[in-house]
Design a protein around this motif. Structure first.
Motif, PDB file in Angstrom:
ATOM      1  N   TRP A 117       1.426   4.290  -3.172  1.00  0.00           N
ATOM      2  CA  TRP A 117       1.095   5.719  -3.151  1.00  0.00           C
ATOM      3  C   TRP A 117       2.352   6.593  -3.196  1.00  0.00           C
ATOM      4  N   CYS A 142       0.835  -1.213   0.000  1.00  0.00           N
ATOM      5  CA  CYS A 142       0.000   0.000   0.000  1.00  0.00           C
ATOM      6  C   CYS A 142       0.866   1.258   0.000  1.00  0.00           C
ATOM      7  N   PRO A 163      -4.243   7.532   2.170  1.00  0.00           N
ATOM      8  CA  PRO A 163      -3.293   7.997   1.149  1.00  0.00           C
ATOM      9  C   PRO A 163      -3.414   7.248  -0.170  1.00  0.00           C
ATOM     10  N   LEU A 164      -3.614   5.916  -0.094  1.00  0.00           N
ATOM     11  CA  LEU A 164      -3.709   5.147  -1.332  1.00  0.00           C
ATOM     12  C   LEU A 164      -4.931   5.560  -2.141  1.00  0.00           C
ATOM     13  N   VAL A 184      -4.312   9.522  -3.228  1.00  0.00           N
ATOM     14  CA  VAL A 184      -3.179   9.698  -4.153  1.00  0.00           C
ATOM     15  C   VAL A 184      -3.416   8.929  -5.440  1.00  0.00           C
ATOM     16  N   GLY A 185      -3.991   7.730  -5.340  1.00  0.00           N
ATOM     17  CA  GLY A 185      -4.291   6.966  -6.548  1.00  0.00           C
ATOM     18  C   GLY A 185      -5.266   7.699  -7.452  1.00  0.00           C
TER      19      GLY A 185
END
Length: 491
Positions: free
Chosen positions: A234, A230, A317-318, A321-322
């Motif tokens: 990110w 993970c 965040p994943l 940001v993804g």
């Protein structure tokens, strides 16, 4: 007369002596009973409410060892709580947009964290008794018939289905890693053979883990690997920057109103299914010791707090940001992992992509041990109740091989189950968002129409309703897009 009086005095003295001895023995027996009651309070109840003798908990994998602590609970929760569904979170933002995506993710996180707190508190809701299995707590809350009806099938179904998804995901990641390392794939194994490699490795690990506590080191490794892929993803997206012509407008993804409604339901399902592991929370707490001065709930809550801080640091965040990096370009099928090996492969180098695949495989093998332990526990309970003795090593080995063979067969027969993740998760989603609230009301019996009574009642019904909505959305989406039902032909 003198002899008679003396005889009576002697008899009375002997009688008082016998009474004194009996009192001493009574004290010893009383102390032994107190000790036994104290010991019983540290383990699950051996008799149910009807007085029916149950299988001793020392015989079963979930409660065989009580040496767990907040550290081992953290490892188990991390390993079971972070899954491959996490990589689909950016896709939910594609359908919801920034504001609603972040809001729904926050609400789902707080909601499932609250229900975990309820389960942890209900574990020792009856003094001297511990409910170390979701099914046991459901029976106490709803009665034997309704409790089994509500919990037995969803728990077993969810544990088995999750293990099948691990085989499909882990075996597929093994194949992708091999193809990445060896460009010449002429001698490559088939996908079915990669599934067999994965399940063989998973069963081999399970043979060295007779109970849930013994899986702690494996869970630690799996948790680190899950955090690893993970975080790696990110950070990689931030380093590479946004893709060209990135769009964040959900209205451009689906034009029709029906399609928009269907995509919103699927987005809610993706977010809800990403939070998993409630069906093993009580089992994890069951590995902990409990004393009159310190219940297992305090240790467990420390583990929950630590693990879910880390899980939040992986999920949020994943997801954000993804979505920031790719916007609407994220493919609808497969999420980030599939996208990296196809359309988005230019965003990752070969060594980094290989590292991600290895982390996914190890994480799946480790999580397989936790979810399969629930099935092993139920099967060993059936064996022990019918034979009247604990499972031998040979029998335990046979149970693990039998379950591994069953999940392998299902993964080969239905290799498309990964595309049905929302349907599989939606059927049992109430175990996470609905049932804990309703069980709390049934067991704690708060004042009717009090604030907590209303709150948990509505939250419980909302959880059941969410499960139905996700299921309807998944079936609706499947009817519109179709299904590549490649029975017995894994790609």
């Amino acid at each position: 007369m003198g002899e008679t009086v003396d005889g009576r005095k002697q008899d009375e003295g002997a009688f008082e002596k016998r009474i004194h001895i009996m009192n001493d023995e009574g004290d010893v027996i009383s102390k032994c009973m107190t000790k036994n009651n104290s010991t019983t309070s540290q383990s699950d109840s051996k008799d149910d409410q009807n007085g029916v003798k149950q299988t001793p908990d020392e015989w079963l994998p979930i409660t065989r060892s009580r040496k767990g602590n907040s550290w081992t609970a953290t490892f188990h929760l991390l390993c079971s709580g972070i899954g491959i569904q996490t990589l689909s979170l950016p896709l939910a933002f594609v359908y919801l947009g920034w504001f609603w995506g972040i809001l729904c993710l926050c609400v789902a996180f707080l909601w499932q964290l609250y229900t975990i707190g309820l389960l942890v508190g209900l574990h020792e809701c009856v003094p001297g008794t511990r409910y170390s299995r979701y099914l046991q707590l459901s029976i106490v809350a709803f009665g034997e018939k309704l409790g089994k009806l509500f919990a037995l099938f969803p728990v077993m179904y969810l544990s088995t289905g999750t293990c099948v998804i691990f085989i499909i995901t882990g075996g597929g990641a093994m194949k992708l890693f091999y193809q990445l390392i060896f460009d010449d794939c002429s001698s490559n194994l088939t996908t079915t053979e990669w599934f067999l490699v994965f399940i063989s490795f998973a069963i081999l690990v399970s043979l060295f883990c007779p109970d849930l506590h013994s899986v702690a080191i494996v869970s630690f490794t799996g948790g680190i690997m899950a955090i690893g892929y993970c975080t790696t993803l990110w950070i990689l997206f931030v380093a590479k920057g946004r893709a060209d012509d990135t769009s964040y407008d959900p209205s451009k993804v689906v034009e029709s109103e029906a399609g928009r409604a269907r995509s919103i339901l699927n987005a809610l399902g993706i977010i809800a299914v990403a939070f998993r592991g409630h069906n093993v929370v009580l089992e994890i707490q069951g590995t902990m010791t409990s004393t009159p001065n310190r219940s297992s709930a305090k240790l467990m809550w420390k583990g929950v707090t630590a693990s879910y801080v880390i899980i939040a640091m992986c999920f949020f965040p994943l997801a954000m940001v993804g979505y920031w990096a790719f916007g609407n370009k994220i493919p609808a099928n497969g999420g980030i992992l599939t996208a990296l090996s196809t359309t988005l492969h230019h965003h990752s180098s070969k060594p980094v992509l290989g590292l991600i695949y290895v982390q996914v495989v190890i994480s799946c093998v480790a999580a397989f041990q936790i979810y399969s332990m629930v099935v092993y526990d139920n099967l060993e309970r059936v064996y022990a109740s019918r034979t009247g003795r604990e499972c031998s090593k040979l029998s335990r080995m046979g149970i693990r091989i039998l379950f591994g063979g069953l999940t392998f067969f299902i993964s080969v027969a239905f290799p498309f189950l990964q595309t049905l993740a929302l349907i599989i998760g939606g059927i049992a989603l109430h175990l996470t968002f609905g049932y804990p609230c309703l069980m709390w009301i049934a067991i704690k019996r708060p004042p009717v129409k009090s604030v907590r009574w209303w709150f948990n009642l509505w939250l419980g019904f909302l959880g059941v309703g969410l499960s139905l909505l996700v299921l309807v959305g998944a079936v609706w989406n499947l009817a519109c897009r179709g299904l590549d039902a490649n029975f017995f032909h894994p790609h």
